[in-house]
Design a protein around this motif. Structure first.
Motif, PDB file in Angstrom:
ATOM      1  N   ILE A   1      39.374  62.460  -5.233  1.00  0.00           N
ATOM      2  CA  ILE A   1      40.409  61.464  -4.949  1.00  0.00           C
ATOM      3  C   ILE A   1      41.544  62.157  -4.214  1.00  0.00           C
ATOM      4  O   ILE A   1      42.167  63.067  -4.753  1.00  0.00           O
ATOM      5  CB  ILE A   1      40.950  60.845  -6.256  1.00  0.00           C
ATOM      6  CG1 ILE A   1      39.800  60.220  -7.054  1.00  0.00           C
ATOM      7  CG2 ILE A   1      42.027  59.814  -5.953  1.00  0.00           C
ATOM      8  CD1 ILE A   1      40.202  59.773  -8.449  1.00  0.00           C
ATOM      9  N   GLN A   2      41.775  61.721  -2.997  1.00  0.00           N
ATOM     10  CA  GLN A   2      42.992  62.202  -2.319  1.00  0.00           C
ATOM     11  C   GLN A   2      44.022  61.078  -2.370  1.00  0.00           C
ATOM     12  O   GLN A   2      44.719  60.933  -3.363  1.00  0.00           O
ATOM     13  CB  GLN A   2      42.668  62.698  -0.915  1.00  0.00           C
ATOM     14  CG  GLN A   2      41.909  64.025  -0.958  1.00  0.00           C
ATOM     15  CD  GLN A   2      41.841  64.737   0.371  1.00  0.00           C
ATOM     16  OE1 GLN A   2      42.653  64.562   1.251  1.00  0.00           O
ATOM     17  NE2 GLN A   2      40.821  65.586   0.527  1.00  0.00           N
ATOM     18  N   CYS A   3      44.097  60.239  -1.342  1.00  0.00           N
ATOM     19  CA  CYS A   3      45.075  59.144  -1.460  1.00  0.00           C
ATOM     20  C   CYS A   3      44.629  58.115  -2.484  1.00  0.00           C
ATOM     21  O   CYS A   3      45.430  57.415  -3.069  1.00  0.00           O
ATOM     22  CB  CYS A   3      45.326  58.503  -0.099  1.00  0.00           C
ATOM     23  SG  CYS A   3      44.079  57.308   0.425  1.00  0.00           S
ATOM     24  N   GLY A   4      43.321  57.994  -2.683  1.00  0.00           N
ATOM     25  CA  GLY A   4      42.802  57.088  -3.705  1.00  0.00           C
ATOM     26  C   GLY A   4      42.681  55.646  -3.264  1.00  0.00           C
ATOM     27  O   GLY A   4      42.290  54.793  -4.060  1.00  0.00           O
ATOM     28  N   TYR A   5      42.960  55.361  -2.001  1.00  0.00           N
ATOM     29  CA  TYR A   5      42.920  53.960  -1.557  1.00  0.00           C
ATOM     30  C   TYR A   5      41.475  53.448  -1.486  1.00  0.00           C
ATOM     31  O   TYR A   5      41.213  52.297  -1.777  1.00  0.00           O
ATOM     32  CB  TYR A   5      43.601  53.842  -0.190  1.00  0.00           C
ATOM     33  CG  TYR A   5      44.058  52.452   0.150  1.00  0.00           C
ATOM     34  CD1 TYR A   5      45.199  51.915  -0.441  1.00  0.00           C
ATOM     35  CD2 TYR A   5      43.353  51.656   1.053  1.00  0.00           C
ATOM     36  CE1 TYR A   5      45.629  50.628  -0.132  1.00  0.00           C
ATOM     37  CE2 TYR A   5      43.777  50.372   1.370  1.00  0.00           C
ATOM     38  CZ  TYR A   5      44.912  49.867   0.773  1.00  0.00           C
ATOM     39  OH  TYR A   5      45.334  48.592   1.074  1.00  0.00           O
ATOM     40  N   CYS A   6      40.555  54.330  -1.112  1.00  0.00           N
ATOM     41  CA  CYS A   6      39.149  53.926  -1.042  1.00  0.00           C
ATOM     42  C   CYS A   6      38.440  54.089  -2.375  1.00  0.00           C
ATOM     43  O   CYS A   6      37.303  53.639  -2.538  1.00  0.00           O
ATOM     44  CB  CYS A   6      38.417  54.766   0.005  1.00  0.00           C
ATOM     45  SG  CYS A   6      38.243  56.501  -0.496  1.00  0.00           S
ATOM     46  N   THR A   7      39.083  54.771  -3.319  1.00  0.00           N
ATOM     47  CA  THR A   7      38.395  55.202  -4.542  1.00  0.00           C
ATOM     48  C   THR A   7      37.814  54.043  -5.357  1.00  0.00           C
ATOM     49  O   THR A   7      36.652  54.133  -5.793  1.00  0.00           O
ATOM     50  CB  THR A   7      39.354  56.052  -5.399  1.00  0.00           C
ATOM     51  OG1 THR A   7      39.779  57.173  -4.616  1.00  0.00           O
ATOM     52  CG2 THR A   7      38.699  56.528  -6.673  1.00  0.00           C
TER      53      THR A   7
ATOM     54  N   LEU B   1      34.554  53.382   3.800  1.00  0.00           N
ATOM     55  CA  LEU B   1      35.096  54.469   4.617  1.00  0.00           C
ATOM     56  C   LEU B   1      36.204  55.202   3.870  1.00  0.00           C
ATOM     57  O   LEU B   1      37.017  54.596   3.174  1.00  0.00           O
ATOM     58  CB  LEU B   1      35.654  53.925   5.925  1.00  0.00           C
ATOM     59  CG  LEU B   1      34.634  53.278   6.865  1.00  0.00           C
ATOM     60  CD1 LEU B   1      35.342  52.710   8.089  1.00  0.00           C
ATOM     61  CD2 LEU B   1      33.564  54.286   7.288  1.00  0.00           C
ATOM     62  N   CYS B   2      36.213  56.515   4.037  1.00  0.00           N
ATOM     63  CA  CYS B   2      37.275  57.345   3.485  1.00  0.00           C
ATOM     64  C   CYS B   2      37.811  58.196   4.627  1.00  0.00           C
ATOM     65  O   CYS B   2      37.038  58.839   5.339  1.00  0.00           O
ATOM     66  CB  CYS B   2      36.738  58.236   2.369  1.00  0.00           C
ATOM     67  SG  CYS B   2      37.995  59.362   1.728  1.00  0.00           S
ATOM     68  N   ARG B   3      39.124  58.188   4.812  1.00  0.00           N
ATOM     69  CA  ARG B   3      39.718  58.959   5.898  1.00  0.00           C
ATOM     70  C   ARG B   3      40.225  60.305   5.401  1.00  0.00           C
ATOM     71  O   ARG B   3      40.673  61.114   6.194  1.00  0.00           O
ATOM     72  CB  ARG B   3      40.868  58.144   6.499  1.00  0.00           C
ATOM     73  CG  ARG B   3      41.423  58.640   7.811  1.00  0.00           C
ATOM     74  CD  ARG B   3      40.401  58.780   8.915  1.00  0.00           C
ATOM     75  NE  ARG B   3      41.006  58.732  10.250  1.00  0.00           N
ATOM     76  CZ  ARG B   3      40.367  59.061  11.348  1.00  0.00           C
ATOM     77  NH1 ARG B   3      39.104  59.468  11.303  1.00  0.00           N
ATOM     78  NH2 ARG B   3      40.967  58.977  12.528  1.00  0.00           N
ATOM     79  N   CYS B   4      40.169  60.538   4.085  1.00  0.00           N
ATOM     80  CA  CYS B   4      40.818  61.735   3.534  1.00  0.00           C
ATOM     81  C   CYS B   4      39.861  62.865   3.181  1.00  0.00           C
ATOM     82  O   CYS B   4      40.174  64.020   3.400  1.00  0.00           O
ATOM     83  CB  CYS B   4      41.594  61.381   2.268  1.00  0.00           C
ATOM     84  SG  CYS B   4      42.838  60.120   2.452  1.00  0.00           S
ATOM     85  N   THR B   5      38.737  62.547   2.565  1.00  0.00           N
ATOM     86  CA  THR B   5      37.995  63.578   1.830  1.00  0.00           C
ATOM     87  C   THR B   5      36.882  64.253   2.617  1.00  0.00           C
ATOM     88  O   THR B   5      36.424  65.323   2.227  1.00  0.00           O
ATOM     89  CB  THR B   5      37.332  62.976   0.577  1.00  0.00           C
ATOM     90  OG1 THR B   5      36.394  61.974   1.008  1.00  0.00           O
ATOM     91  CG2 THR B   5      38.352  62.353  -0.346  1.00  0.00           C
ATOM     92  N   GLY B   6      36.380  63.596   3.674  1.00  0.00           N
ATOM     93  CA  GLY B   6      35.181  64.133   4.321  1.00  0.00           C
ATOM     94  C   GLY B   6      33.938  63.898   3.486  1.00  0.00           C
ATOM     95  O   GLY B   6      32.863  64.392   3.818  1.00  0.00           O
TER      96      GLY B   6
ATOM     97  N   SER C   1      44.454  55.393   8.904  1.00  0.00           N
ATOM     98  CA  SER C   1      44.551  55.388   7.439  1.00  0.00           C
ATOM     99  C   SER C   1      43.879  54.115   6.944  1.00  0.00           C
ATOM    100  O   SER C   1      44.001  53.063   7.564  1.00  0.00           O
ATOM    101  CB  SER C   1      46.011  55.335   6.986  1.00  0.00           C
ATOM    102  OG  SER C   1      46.747  56.342   7.586  1.00  0.00           O
ATOM    103  N   ILE C   2      43.204  54.205   5.815  1.00  0.00           N
ATOM    104  CA  ILE C   2      42.531  52.991   5.332  1.00  0.00           C
ATOM    105  C   ILE C   2      43.579  51.972   4.870  1.00  0.00           C
ATOM    106  O   ILE C   2      43.391  50.771   5.020  1.00  0.00           O
ATOM    107  CB  ILE C   2      41.528  53.326   4.204  1.00  0.00           C
ATOM    108  CG1 ILE C   2      40.551  54.426   4.666  1.00  0.00           C
ATOM    109  CG2 ILE C   2      40.749  52.086   3.791  1.00  0.00           C
ATOM    110  CD1 ILE C   2      39.713  54.087   5.866  1.00  0.00           C
ATOM    111  N   GLU C   3      44.686  52.435   4.319  1.00  0.00           N
ATOM    112  CA  GLU C   3      45.779  51.511   3.998  1.00  0.00           C
ATOM    113  C   GLU C   3      46.587  51.251   5.269  1.00  0.00           C
ATOM    114  O   GLU C   3      47.140  52.175   5.860  1.00  0.00           O
ATOM    115  CB  GLU C   3      46.710  52.134   2.954  1.00  0.00           C
ATOM    116  CG  GLU C   3      47.893  51.235   2.611  1.00  0.00           C
ATOM    117  CD  GLU C   3      49.071  51.988   1.984  1.00  0.00           C
ATOM    118  OE1 GLU C   3      49.620  51.512   0.996  1.00  0.00           O
ATOM    119  OE2 GLU C   3      49.427  53.067   2.495  1.00  0.00           O
TER     120      GLU C   3
HETATM  121 FE1  FES Z   1      42.129  58.372   1.049  1.00  0.00          FE
HETATM  122 FE2  FES Z   1      39.539  57.949   0.658  1.00  0.00          FE
HETATM  123  S1  FES Z   1      40.851  59.183  -0.543  1.00  0.00           S
HETATM  124  S2  FES Z   1      40.838  56.960   2.070  1.00  0.00           S
END
Ligand code: FES
Length: 994
Positions: free
Chosen positions: A114-120, A150-155, A423-425
Motif C-alpha cells: 500500500i502506497q497511497c492506498g487509493y487503488c487498494t 490500475l495502480c500508479r504507485c507500486t509497480g 494519479s488514480i485519484e
Molecule cells: Fe497508489 Fe495504487 S497505491 S494507486
C-alpha cells in the motif's frame, strides 16, 4: 426510485435518481472505499464484488460500480472492503469497523503493498475473488486477476507478493520471508559511531550568519546495525486505515447543504470569448451559481505550488476572457446534483472568436507566430511577442575555448514528449465556511501552505481566514504541486455560501491539470585525448504549453542535471521556455531530470562509441565523484540563489556493480543469448543509465515539526510535510521514534493542516525525508533533552542529564536504574516543575546531497514489428541510509514502472486542432499488473553526513534512468539509436528501416 441493496450483509433501501451510478449510491451510503478514478471504469478503482445469488459464494463478480447504474443493481448483494476482515468468506459480513484484518489486508500491510492506498480497496477485492476461486494461484494468475485495477504507485510487485503470501496463509502455510536487497557501500568501521557531530550538518553558511536552523548539529545515533527503528522495514503508519478503506481521502465526506461544482472548458486551442450568456443555466432549478470572467476579480498569479515569491511569469487569472488551450477554463457552476451541473454546463452559451494556434515550440518562437499572451497585465514574461516565457543562460568556465581545444567534439539532439502524472485519484477539493466564518479548503494537494498563501489574493480573503486541510492523497507525482482548482471551488462557496465539492473528470486531468514538459535538447561536448570531458554545451527548448507555471524551475533542473552528473570544467546552458497552445506542463516526479538524463546518457554512449571507448568506462572516467564540486549548483540554483555543493557521499560505483550482477551484464557479449535461434526476428539487448538526482532545494526548502509528550509516554508528532503515499509519514515517525527511544506505535503523527501543523514547503523536490526529517530529528532531540533533564532532576538525584539515554520507552542511567517515559510525563505534567514537555524545530539545508543510481534494462526487440518488450528492470540506488527499506524499495519499483511508461507507451496525442485524443486510461495506457516486467530494486547504502540518520532522497531518482537504459538496450539489441521517446513499435520499426 427506490432500490434494495445488501452491502456487506446489511440491507439498505435507497432512493436513487434514474441516472445515478452504483458508485454514487454506495458512497452516499458511506461506503467510501468505493473510489472514483475515472468515468469509464478503466482505472478499476470503483470495483466492488456483486451477486444476485449470495448463497453461492463464488457467484460474486468484480464489477465497475462507476459504469453501472444503481437501478441495475436493485436486489444485489455487494461486498466492499469495509466488509472484508473476518476470514474473507463471501458469506454476508458484518459492517463493524473493528473487524480483524483479512489475511489479504494483513499481507498488503506487511509487504508494503500500500502506497497511497487509493487503488487498494479494489485490488483487495479483486484478490479476494481470485483466492475464493483458486486458493493456490500462480504469479501470472494473480497478475491477471488484478490487471483491471490500475495502480500508479507500486509497480505491482509488492501487491502480487502480498496476494501470494495471503494465499499461503489462507492455506495454512507459512509465507516465505520478506526479502529486501540492501548492500552497504561503506566499509565496516567507516560508519559514524554517534559520538561526534555526524548528524545533520546543514553545510557551510554562505552568509556567515549563525542561526538556529543553520548551525545546529544533532548528535547522530546513526547507522545500522545500532538503530532500533530507523533502517527497519516498519509497516506504514497509515496502512491499516488504508487497507480497511476508511474515509481518509479528500472526497470521503458528506456535508449538509453541499453543492457539486463543475468546470466548462474551452473547445478551442486559442480564442477570445466574445460573449457568454449564462441565463439559461442559472434558470435551471437547483443551479446556485454560474461564474465567468465577468464575475470574479482579475488577479494575476502563477499557479505553481512554490515558495514565496513564486517564480515568474505571472500569466494566469482565475477566469479569463481568452482561452489558450483546449481544456482551458471558461466558467464554473455549482448545483445540487452532478447531473444538474452537467445540464447547466451545457446550457452556458459561449461565443468564441477563434484565433490561430501554434503547437510547436520552435514555430511559436518564429516571427509572425500567434501571440499567446497578449494581455497587458501579465507580469515578467521574457518575450511575449516571441512566446518566450523564460530565457535561461548560465555558463561556467569558457566553453567555446575548451571545445575549440578538445581532442574530439560530439554533437547530438534529442526529443522528449508530453505525459501526464495520472494519479488514480483525480484533483478534488471541498470548500466551506466554518462556524467562525473562516473558509476551510480540504484538498488533495502536495502543498497546503502554498495553497493557503496563493489562493488568498485570488478570493479576496486574508490568510488568517483560510484553513487548508490535506487528508490522505491518492498519488501526486508533482501533479498536485499546484494551486490548481482550489480557487474555483472557493469562488463557488463565496458566491453561494454553501459547501462545494469540485472534482476534475479524468479527461480534465489530461487537458486541464498538469503534465511533463516536452523538450528538444541539443548537446555538444568535447573530450581530451584520454576521453575526459572538457566541456559541455546544452541548448534546450522547453514547451510550457499555455502557461508558464514551473517553466523556469523545471528547465533549470534539466540544465543542472545535464551538466552535473558528469564533472565538467566548462559548462553552458541555454534554454528558451516557450508558450504553445497545448495543455500545461508543470511539476512531474523527476522535475526536468528525466528529460535531461534521457538525452545525456544517450549522448555519452554515442560519444563513447564515436571515440572507440567502452561506454561504461567512458562514464566511469567522467561521472562525478566524492570530493568533487558541482559548479552549476551555485551558478544556477533553481531559478534563485545557488549555493556551492560538493559531493560528500556516493555509492555509484557499487550501484553499477550490483546492478550489473543482478541484470546479468556479462550476457552482453554472448551471441547465443542475444539472438535466440528459435525466434530469429527477436533480438535481445541490455542497457545501462547512470542517474544522479538532488535532495531538496538547497537554501530554500524548509520543514518544521512539533513534538509533545503525552501522559502515557507516547508522542504527538505534527508535521506540515505531506505524505502522498510515499510513506513519508512513516519515515518521519521512525526518525522521531529512534531519537526518542520508543517503538514506532508510540508516535502519533498528523499531517497536515495549516491551522495545526507547522509550516512545510510541501512534498516535492525529494525533500521530505531530508528536510522535514531534519526538522523532526531536531524537535525530537530537544524533547529528549527536556525528558533527560526532568528525569535527572527528579528521578536520578541530579545526575548529569547527558549521562542518561532514552531507550525502550525508558530513561536509563549508566548504573542500571530506569524510569519509564510515562512516569516522567505524569510527573512533569502533574507533580513537580509542572510543564508540557514539547518542542518545535525547523530545518533547512544549504546542501542538496545527490542520490545516485545505476538503472539497467533488458529488452527484446521484434525486428518485424518494432515492438520493444522490456523483460527486466534493475535499479541499484544509493539513497544514503534507507530509513525504511520497504517503503524505499516500493518507491524504486513504482517509479521504474512509471518511468517505463514514459519510455515506451505513454504519450499525450493531439489532433491538428490541439485536442488530446487519448484523455482516458484505456487509450493512454499506463502499465497494468499483467504487463509489467520483472523488477529488482537494490539499496546501496552510504552515509550522508548532512541527512537525518545518514539519509538522502529516493522518491524521484527512479524516474530518471529507464528511458535512457531502454534506449541503450535497444541499441545493443538492434544497433539503432533512437533519439526520441516513447519507443513505440512504429518509431522503432521506422528506425530499423533506416
Ligand atoms: Fe497508489 Fe495504487 S497505491 S494507486
Amino acid at each position: 426510485m427506490q432500490i434494495a441493496l445488501t452491502v456487506n450483509g446489511t440491507f439498505h433501501q435507497v432512493d436513487v435518481h434514474p441516472g445515478e451510478l452504483l458508485r454514487t449510491a454506495l458512497r452516499r451510503l458511506r461506503y467510501y472505499s468505493v473510489k472514483h478514478g475515472d468515468e469509464t471504469g478503466e482505472s478499476g478503482a470503483d470495483a466492488v464484488l456483486l451477486t444476485w445469488t449470495p448463497e453461492q459464494p463464488t457467484s460474486y463478480r468484480l464489477v465497475n460500480s462507476g459504469v453501472m447504474l444503481a437501478a441495475q443493481a436493485d436486489g444485489a448483494s455487494i461486498i466492499t472492503v469495509e466488509g472484508l476482515g473476518d476470514k474473507g468468506t463471501s458469506a454476508p459480513i458484518s459492517q463493524s469497523p473493528n473487524l480483524p484484518l483479512h489475511p489479504l489486508q494483513e499481507q498488503f500491510i506487511r509487504c508494503g503493498a500500500i502506497q497511497c492506498g487509493y487503488c487498494t480497496p479494489a485490488q483487495l477485492l479483486a484478490a479476494k475473488k481470485l483466492l475464493d476461486e483458486n486458493p493456490a494461484p500462480t504469479e501470472a494468475q494473480v497478475r491477471e486477476a488484478i490487471a483491471g485495477v490500475l495502480c500508479r504507485c507500486t509497480g505491482y510487485l509488492k501487491p502480487v507478493q502480498a496476494i501470494l503470501r495471503a494465499a499461503a496463509q489462507l492455506r495454512g502455510e507459512e509465507p516465505p520471508p520478506l526479502d529486501v536487497a540492501i548492500v552497504d557501500a561503506v566499509e565496516e568501521g567507516e560508519w559514524p559511531t554517534g559520538d561526534g557531530d555526524a548528524g545533520i550538518d546543514p553545510g557551510p553558511d554562505p552568509s556567515g550568519v549563525d542561526t538556529q536552523t543553520r548551525t545546529r548539529t544533532v548528535p547522530a545515533k546513526v547507522a545500522p546495525p545500532q538503530t532500533a527503528v530507523v533502517n527497519k522495514p516498519e509497516p506504514k503508519v497509515d496502512a491499516v486505515k488504508l487497507a480497511k478503506g476508511r474515509p481518509v481521502f479528500a472526497d470521503d465526506l458528506e456535508m449538509p447543504g453541499m453543492l457539486y461544482g463543475g468546470l466548462l472548458t474551452s473547445p478551442h486551442a486559442h480564442a477570445r470569448i466574445v460573449r457568454i450568456d449564462k441565463s439559461r443555466a442559472l434558470a435551471l432549478p437547483g443551479v446556485h451559481a454560474v461564474l465567468t470572467y465577468e464575475d470574479v476579480p482579475r488577479v494575476v498569479y502563477a499557479s505553481g505550488g512554490q515558495s514565496y515569491p513564486n517564480p515568474p511569469p505571472y500569466d494566469q487569472v482565475s477566469l479569463d476572457n481568452k482561452v489558450r488551450h483546449v481544456g482551458d477554463r471558461v466558467a464554473v457552476v455549482a448545483a445540487e446534483t452532478p447531473e444538474l451541473v452537467q445540464q447547466a454546463l451545457e446550457l452556458i452559451e459561449v461565443e468564441y472568436e477563434p484565433l490561430p494556434a501554434v503547437f510547436d515550440p520552435e514555430e511559436a518562437m518564429r516571427e509572425g507566430a500567434p501571440v499567446i499572451h497578449d494581455e497587458p497585465d501579465a507580469v515578467d514574461i521574457h518575450d511575449p511577442q516571441r512566446n518566450i516565457a523564460v530565457h535561461i543562460h548560465v555558463e561556467h568556465g569558457d566553453v567555446d575555448r575548451a571545445l575549440a581545444q578538445a581532442a574530439h567534439v560530439y554533437e547530438s539532439e534529442y526529443r522528449v514528449h508530453q505525459v501526464q502524472q495520472a494519479s488514480i485519484e483525480p484533483h478534488v477539493v471541498w470548500t466551506w465556511w466554518d462556524e467562525d466564518d473562516r473558509l476551510v479548503i480540504r484538498t488533495s494537494t502536495q502543498v497546503p501552505f502554498h495553497v493557503r498563501r496563493m489562493v488568498a489574493p485570488l478570493i479576496g480573503l486574508p490568510v488568517r481566514r483560510i484553513r487548508v486541510v490535506k487528508p490522505r492523497i491518492g498519488g501526486g507525482f508533482g501533479g498536485k504541486q499546484e494551486m490548481l482548482i482550489e480557487d474555483l471551488c472557493a469562488h463557488l462557496t463565496l458566491a453561494t455560501g454553501r459547501p462545494v465539492r469540485f472534482e476534475y473528470t479524468r479527461a480534465q486531468e489530461f487537458t486541464s491539470a498538469r503534465t511533463r514538459h516536452p523538450q528538444i535538447l541539443r548537446f555538444r561536448s568535447g573530450v581530451d585525448e584520454r576521453g575526459k570531458l572538457v566541456a559541455m554545451d546544452v541548448r534546450v527548448v522547453g514547451d510550457t504549453g499555455a502557461y508558464g507555471t514551473h517553466g523556469l524551475t523545471v528547465q533549470m533542473v534539466t540544465g543542472f542535471r545535464a551538466l552535473s552528473t558528469y564533472w565538467l570544467p566548462n559548462a553552458r546552458y541555454d534554454c528558451d521556455v516557450v508558450y504553445t497552445n497545448k495543455p500545461v506542463p508543470g511539476a512531474f516526479r523527476g522535475y526536468g531530470a528525466p528529460q535531461a538524463l534521457f538525452a545525456l546518457e544517450q549522448h555519452m554512449e554515442e560519444f563513447a562509441e564515436a571515440i572507440g571507448m567502452d561506454q561504461v568506462e567512458f562514464k566511469r572516467l567522467n561521472w562525478i565523484k566524492v570530493g568533487q564540486e558541482l559548479p552549476m549548483a551555485e551558478a544556477m540554483g533553481e531559478g534563485r540563489e545557488g549555493f556551492a555543493q560538493t559531493v560528500r557521499s556516493s555509492g555509484l560505483e557499487e550501484c553499477v556493480q550490483q546492478g550489473a550482477q543482478a541484470i546479468g551484464w556479462e550476457r552482453r557479449n554472448d551471441p547465443a543469448w542475444r539472438q535466440d535461434p528459435t525466434r530469429p526476428h527477436i533480438r535481445r539487448g541490455l542497457g545501462l543509465a547512470i542517474c544522479m538526482h538532488g535532495t531538496g532545494i538547497a537554501g530554500l526548502d524548509m520543514g518544521a515539526a512539533s513534538i509533545k509528550l503525552n501522559d502515557d509516554g507516547s508522542f504527538n508528532l505534527l508535521v506540515g510535510a505531506t505524505d502522498l503515499g510515499t510513506g513519508s509519514d512513516t519515515v518521519l515517525a521512525q526518525i522521531a521514534a529512534e531519537t526518542l527511544g520508543v517503538p514506532l506505535e508510540q508516535i502519533i503523527i498528523y499531517s497536515s493542516d495549516t491551522d495545526f501543523t507547522p509550516f512545510d514547503t510541501g512534498a516535492y523536490a525529494s525533500s521530505t525525508t531530508y528536510i522535514s526529517g531534519g526538522a523532526v530529528m531536531k524537535a525530537a532531540e530537544e524533547v529528549a533533552r527536556q525528558i533527560r533533564e526532568h528525569a535527572a532532576r527528579h528521578f536520578f538525584d541530579g545526575m548529569d542529564p547527558d549521562r542518561l539515554r532514552l531507550e525502550e520507552s525508558q530513561v536509563k542511567a549508566p548504573d542500571g536504574r530506569a524510569v519509564s517515559l510515562a512516569q516522567v510525563a505524569l510527573h512533569a505534567t502533574h507533580q513537580a516543575d509542572q510543564h508540557q514537555i514539547m518542542a518545535t524545530a525547523s530545518h533547512m539545508s544549504y546542501l542538496s546531497p545527490p542520490p545516485f543510481a545505476a538503472q539497467y534494462a533488458e529488452v527484446e526487440v521484434d525486428t518485424e514489428t518494432g515492438q520493444v518488450t522490456v523483460k527486466k528492470l534493475v535499479m541499484a540506488v544509493d539513497c544514503g541510509i534507507a530509513i525504511n527499506p520497504i517503503t524505499a524499495t516500493g518507491q524504486v519499483e513504482g517509479g521504474m514502472v512509471q518511468a517505463l511508461g514514459y519510455a515506451v507507451s505513454e504519450e499525450m496525442a493531439y489532433d491538428p486542432a490541439g485536442r488530446v485524443v487519448n484523455p482516458r486510461f484505456g487509450d493512454y495506457r499506463i502499465f497494468a499488473a499483467d504487463e509489467t516486467p520483472e523488477l529488482q530494486a537494490i539499496l546501496v547504502q552510504t552515509y550522508e553526513p548532512s541527512g537525518p540518520y545518514g539519509a538522502k532522497a529516493i522518491a524521484e531518482i527512479p524516474m530518471d534512468g529507464v528511458a535512457p537504459a531502454v534506449a541503450s538496450a535497444i541499441h545493443h539489441a538492434v544497433g539503432v539509436r533512437i533519439r526520441q521517446i516513447p519507443f513505440t513499435p512504429e518509431r522503432v520499426w521506422r528506425a530499423l528501416r533506416g
